[in-house]
Design a protein around this motif. Structure first.
Motif, PDB file in Angstrom:
ATOM      1  N   HIS A   5      12.758  13.179   2.140  1.00  0.00           N
ATOM      2  CA  HIS A   5      12.481  12.228   1.054  1.00  0.00           C
ATOM      3  C   HIS A   5      11.427  11.174   1.375  1.00  0.00           C
ATOM      4  O   HIS A   5      11.174  10.296   0.553  1.00  0.00           O
ATOM      5  CB  HIS A   5      13.783  11.536   0.639  1.00  0.00           C
ATOM      6  N   THR A   6      10.793  11.230   2.538  1.00  0.00           N
ATOM      7  CA  THR A   6       9.777  10.237   2.885  1.00  0.00           C
ATOM      8  C   THR A   6       8.441  10.605   2.251  1.00  0.00           C
ATOM      9  O   THR A   6       7.916  11.686   2.482  1.00  0.00           O
ATOM     10  CB  THR A   6       9.628  10.119   4.413  1.00  0.00           C
ATOM     11  N   LEU A   7       7.913   9.662   1.447  1.00  0.00           N
ATOM     12  CA  LEU A   7       6.594   9.829   0.840  1.00  0.00           C
ATOM     13  C   LEU A   7       5.487   9.342   1.768  1.00  0.00           C
ATOM     14  O   LEU A   7       4.380   9.880   1.774  1.00  0.00           O
ATOM     15  CB  LEU A   7       6.508   9.028  -0.465  1.00  0.00           C
ATOM     16  N   ALA A   8       5.787   8.281   2.513  1.00  0.00           N
ATOM     17  CA  ALA A   8       4.812   7.681   3.420  1.00  0.00           C
ATOM     18  C   ALA A   8       5.567   6.874   4.466  1.00  0.00           C
ATOM     19  O   ALA A   8       6.746   6.550   4.282  1.00  0.00           O
ATOM     20  CB  ALA A   8       3.843   6.786   2.650  1.00  0.00           C
ATOM     21  N   ARG A   9       4.859   6.537   5.539  1.00  0.00           N
ATOM     22  CA  ARG A   9       5.491   5.823   6.650  1.00  0.00           C
ATOM     23  C   ARG A   9       4.542   4.719   7.122  1.00  0.00           C
ATOM     24  O   ARG A   9       3.339   4.943   7.227  1.00  0.00           O
ATOM     25  CB  ARG A   9       5.743   6.831   7.772  1.00  0.00           C
ATOM     26  N   VAL A  65       9.703   1.043  12.197  1.00  0.00           N
ATOM     27  CA  VAL A  65       9.114   1.896  11.169  1.00  0.00           C
ATOM     28  C   VAL A  65       9.686   1.522   9.805  1.00  0.00           C
ATOM     29  O   VAL A  65      10.864   1.193   9.687  1.00  0.00           O
ATOM     30  CB  VAL A  65       9.402   3.400  11.429  1.00  0.00           C
ATOM     31  N   VAL A  66       8.840   1.592   8.760  1.00  0.00           N
ATOM     32  CA  VAL A  66       9.290   1.458   7.375  1.00  0.00           C
ATOM     33  C   VAL A  66       8.945   2.768   6.686  1.00  0.00           C
ATOM     34  O   VAL A  66       7.839   3.294   6.844  1.00  0.00           O
ATOM     35  CB  VAL A  66       8.603   0.276   6.652  1.00  0.00           C
ATOM     36  N   HIS A  67       9.872   3.297   5.914  1.00  0.00           N
ATOM     37  CA  HIS A  67       9.682   4.555   5.206  1.00  0.00           C
ATOM     38  C   HIS A  67       9.681   4.295   3.703  1.00  0.00           C
ATOM     39  O   HIS A  67      10.575   3.606   3.200  1.00  0.00           O
ATOM     40  CB  HIS A  67      10.828   5.531   5.505  1.00  0.00           C
ATOM     41  N   ALA A  68       8.701   4.845   2.980  1.00  0.00           N
ATOM     42  CA  ALA A  68       8.712   4.844   1.518  1.00  0.00           C
ATOM     43  C   ALA A  68       9.441   6.116   1.088  1.00  0.00           C
ATOM     44  O   ALA A  68       9.105   7.215   1.530  1.00  0.00           O
ATOM     45  CB  ALA A  68       7.290   4.832   0.968  1.00  0.00           C
ATOM     46  N   VAL A  69      10.452   5.965   0.239  1.00  0.00           N
ATOM     47  CA  VAL A  69      11.361   7.061  -0.089  1.00  0.00           C
ATOM     48  C   VAL A  69      11.227   7.420  -1.568  1.00  0.00           C
ATOM     49  O   VAL A  69      11.065   6.546  -2.423  1.00  0.00           O
ATOM     50  CB  VAL A  69      12.814   6.645   0.260  1.00  0.00           C
ATOM     51  N   ASP A  70      11.354   8.716  -1.887  1.00  0.00           N
ATOM     52  CA  ASP A  70      11.138   9.188  -3.253  1.00  0.00           C
ATOM     53  C   ASP A  70      12.368   9.131  -4.157  1.00  0.00           C
ATOM     54  O   ASP A  70      12.291   9.530  -5.312  1.00  0.00           O
ATOM     55  CB  ASP A  70      10.566  10.614  -3.241  1.00  0.00           C
ATOM     56  N   THR A 107       7.267   5.610  -5.156  1.00  0.00           N
ATOM     57  CA  THR A 107       8.249   5.080  -4.208  1.00  0.00           C
ATOM     58  C   THR A 107       9.410   4.505  -4.989  1.00  0.00           C
ATOM     59  O   THR A 107       9.227   3.680  -5.881  1.00  0.00           O
ATOM     60  CB  THR A 107       7.621   3.995  -3.304  1.00  0.00           C
ATOM     61  N   ARG A 108      10.615   4.948  -4.685  1.00  0.00           N
ATOM     62  CA  ARG A 108      11.811   4.492  -5.409  1.00  0.00           C
ATOM     63  C   ARG A 108      12.715   3.622  -4.544  1.00  0.00           C
ATOM     64  O   ARG A 108      13.587   2.941  -5.047  1.00  0.00           O
ATOM     65  CB  ARG A 108      12.605   5.706  -5.910  1.00  0.00           C
ATOM     66  N   SER A 109      12.510   3.671  -3.219  1.00  0.00           N
ATOM     67  CA  SER A 109      13.264   2.817  -2.296  1.00  0.00           C
ATOM     68  C   SER A 109      12.564   2.838  -0.944  1.00  0.00           C
ATOM     69  O   SER A 109      11.591   3.569  -0.750  1.00  0.00           O
ATOM     70  CB  SER A 109      14.722   3.281  -2.165  1.00  0.00           C
ATOM     71  N   PHE A 110      13.088   2.026  -0.024  1.00  0.00           N
ATOM     72  CA  PHE A 110      12.566   1.975   1.333  1.00  0.00           C
ATOM     73  C   PHE A 110      13.718   2.093   2.327  1.00  0.00           C
ATOM     74  O   PHE A 110      14.863   1.789   2.012  1.00  0.00           O
ATOM     75  CB  PHE A 110      11.841   0.648   1.601  1.00  0.00           C
ATOM     76  N   GLY A 132       0.785  -1.234   0.000  1.00  0.00           N
ATOM     77  CA  GLY A 132       0.000   0.000   0.000  1.00  0.00           C
ATOM     78  C   GLY A 132       0.810   1.272   0.000  1.00  0.00           C
ATOM     79  O   GLY A 132       0.268   2.346   0.241  1.00  0.00           O
ATOM     80  N   PHE A 133       2.095   1.188  -0.307  1.00  0.00           N
ATOM     81  CA  PHE A 133       2.935   2.383  -0.367  1.00  0.00           C
ATOM     82  C   PHE A 133       2.584   3.185  -1.618  1.00  0.00           C
ATOM     83  O   PHE A 133       2.042   2.649  -2.589  1.00  0.00           O
ATOM     84  CB  PHE A 133       4.420   2.002  -0.327  1.00  0.00           C
ATOM     85  N   PRO A 134       2.888   4.478  -1.617  1.00  0.00           N
ATOM     86  CA  PRO A 134       2.444   5.328  -2.720  1.00  0.00           C
ATOM     87  C   PRO A 134       3.217   5.108  -4.023  1.00  0.00           C
ATOM     88  O   PRO A 134       4.367   4.678  -4.027  1.00  0.00           O
ATOM     89  CB  PRO A 134       2.679   6.745  -2.198  1.00  0.00           C
ATOM     90  N   GLU A 135       2.532   5.429  -5.110  1.00  0.00           N
ATOM     91  CA  GLU A 135       3.177   5.453  -6.410  1.00  0.00           C
ATOM     92  C   GLU A 135       4.307   6.479  -6.335  1.00  0.00           C
ATOM     93  O   GLU A 135       4.193   7.481  -5.644  1.00  0.00           O
ATOM     94  CB  GLU A 135       2.157   5.889  -7.475  1.00  0.00           C
TER      95      GLU A 135
END
Length: 175
Positions: A162-166, A135-140, A58-61, A53-56
């Protein structure tokens, strides 16, 4: 103790889902996730994690295991991994063992507050109450350029931009 949210003062970001086969959100860590040198039965195995469910975009975590309940003014970093490719949506139990082949190629493991690059299990002081982690971070971007020998705090500073979502999952532990 659980009144303090270390992410509450950061720029709000959307949430996504993270789960673990090693523990249930809010349930006490198993001995496998506890520090071997601090508690009987501890094994210092990073928990299995998977996320969806991470956002479109997302280039890394990045995965951070931070204990905001530690008896310090700065908390305690147990594990920090950056530059996990966006195609990777799970880490096996034990991926945080130093030099583990279970981490994906290109992932960067930082030194924890124990002084080594890897997962250090929970180790709250006797009688200090419950401590919590994960915590896991979705990164741009694909790769956070954090330098040759970054600290988890430096990673956290870069993640702020750079965090898009958490995604958060809580594994408490106390002795």
């Amino acid at each position: 103790m659980f009144d303090y949210d270390p992410y509450s003062f950061l720029t709000p970001v959307p949430e996504f889902e993270v789960r673990s086969d090693s523990f249930t959100d809010g349930a006490t860590f198993a001995p496998a996730q506890v520090h071997a040198g601090a508690h009987p039965g501890g094994r210092d195995l990073s928990p299995q994690l998977s996320w969806t469910g991470f956002p479109e975009g997302t280039r890394s975590f990045a995965v951070t295991v931070y204990d905001p309940d530690a008896p310090t003014a700065s908390g305690y970093w147990h594990w920090a991994v950056a530059n996990i490719p966006a195609s990777v949506t799970a880490l096996a139990e034990g991926a945080g063992t130093p030099s583990s082949p279970l981490l994906p190629s290109g992932a960067l493991t930082l030194k924890n507050d124990g002084g080594f690059p890897g997962y250090m299990g929970s180790a709250p002081p006797l009688g200090h109450g419950p401590h919590r982690y994960m915590v896991v971070h979705a990164v741009d971007i694909e790769s956070l350029d954090v330098g040759a020998d970054p600290t988890p705090a430096t990673l956290g500073f870069n993640l702020h931009f750079h965090t898009l979502a958490r995604a958060r999952i809580t594994g408490p532990y106390e002795v």
